[in-house]
Design an enzyme around this catalytic site. Structure first.
Site, mmCIF file in Angstrom:
data_model
loop_
_atom_site.group_PDB
_atom_site.id
_atom_site.type_symbol
_atom_site.label_atom_id
_atom_site.label_comp_id
_atom_site.label_asym_id
_atom_site.label_seq_id
_atom_site.Cartn_x
_atom_site.Cartn_y
_atom_site.Cartn_z
ATOM 1 N N SER A 1 -7.185 -31.164 17.665
ATOM 2 C CA SER A 1 -6.946 -30.686 19.028
ATOM 3 C C SER A 1 -5.958 -31.581 19.751
ATOM 4 C CB SER A 1 -8.270 -30.636 19.803
ATOM 5 O OG SER A 1 -9.165 -29.711 19.224
ATOM 6 N N ARG B 1 -6.778 -36.946 27.388
ATOM 7 C CA ARG B 1 -8.239 -36.843 27.402
ATOM 8 C C ARG B 1 -8.684 -35.762 28.383
ATOM 9 N NH1 ARG B 1 -11.606 -40.907 25.351
ATOM 10 N NH2 ARG B 1 -10.420 -42.168 23.879
ATOM 11 N N HIS C 1 -7.824 -32.435 26.932
ATOM 12 C CA HIS C 1 -8.748 -32.163 25.830
ATOM 13 C C HIS C 1 -10.099 -31.690 26.348
ATOM 14 C CE1 HIS C 1 -11.720 -33.346 22.673
ATOM 15 N NE2 HIS C 1 -10.797 -32.837 21.869
#
Length: 209
Positions: free
Chosen positions: A10, A33, A36
């Site tokens: 991912s 982050r 994600h």
């Protein structure tokens, strides 16, 4: 955090789709982050870092500075990474014993109580706009001087007021410049910062102590 092979895949997709950016390597780690955690690439243009925010936050984590959060969802989201690294104390405003308040929300009163107890702490506001306003009031009255404030609440009323006041302060901060945000975003920022701090100050840095 512990990454699975699917997480790595991912992240590779995020890297390929995010394109050119102006973030430093450490800032980019935080941004990816957040993307994600949310699958929302718009955060690339919304996240704001004050000068030396990451450096100040990493140093505070390494010093085992107390972390104060506004809601349990943030506390749950960061607890594993915190306990597996620096083991900072983490307190939640919603779980603070409070007396009934007519003029403040429970989150605002709880974070005010904890802020006065830990005036140089790390503060993470992922949901409660009133908690952020309370923190800014305390900063402006010079009652507290936080090491870092991470502020990502969803805001519909006075969308920029508290954030603009925070940006005008000298307190290191990471914010989202829009109505968007959530406790999930706040937790993703903290987890990314913890990993960066652990790389800089963690295993190797602690061996000489």
């Amino acid at each position: 955090m512990e990454w699975h092979v699917t997480d790595a895949q991912s992240l590779a997709i995020i890297d390929s789709e995010i394109g050119n950016h102006v973030f430093s390597p450490a800032e980019y780690e935080i941004v990816r982050r957040v993307i994600h955690a949310t699958a929302d690439f718009e955060y690339k243009s919304l996240i704001r870092f004050s000068e030396r925010a990451l450096q100040a936050g990493a140093a505070a984590l390494a010093a085992r500075t107390t972390i104060v959060v506004d809601v349990p969802m943030v506390q749950v989201g960061i607890s594993s990474d915190i306990q597996n690294t620096f083991a900072n104390p983490v307190y939640c405003s919603m779980e603070t014993l409070t007396r009934p308040q007519k003029e403040q929300t429970r989150a605002a009163w709880g974070i005010e109580t904890l802020a006065k107890r830990y005036p140089e702490g790390i503060f993470v506001v992922g949901q409660a706009q009133t908690a952020l306003t309370t923190l800014v009031d305390l900063i402006e009255s010079e009652e507290i001087r936080p090491a870092l404030i991470i502020a990502t609440p969803v805001v519909f009323l006075d969308v920029d007021a508290a954030k603009e006041r925070l940006q005008d302060s000298l307190v290191p901060h990471i914010t989202i410049e829009s109505r968007k945000g959530s406790a999930v975003v706040a937790a993703a920022i903290v987890d990314g910062l913890v990993d960066l701090a652990w790389q800089a100050y963690g295993q190797d840095g602690n061996r000489g102590n």
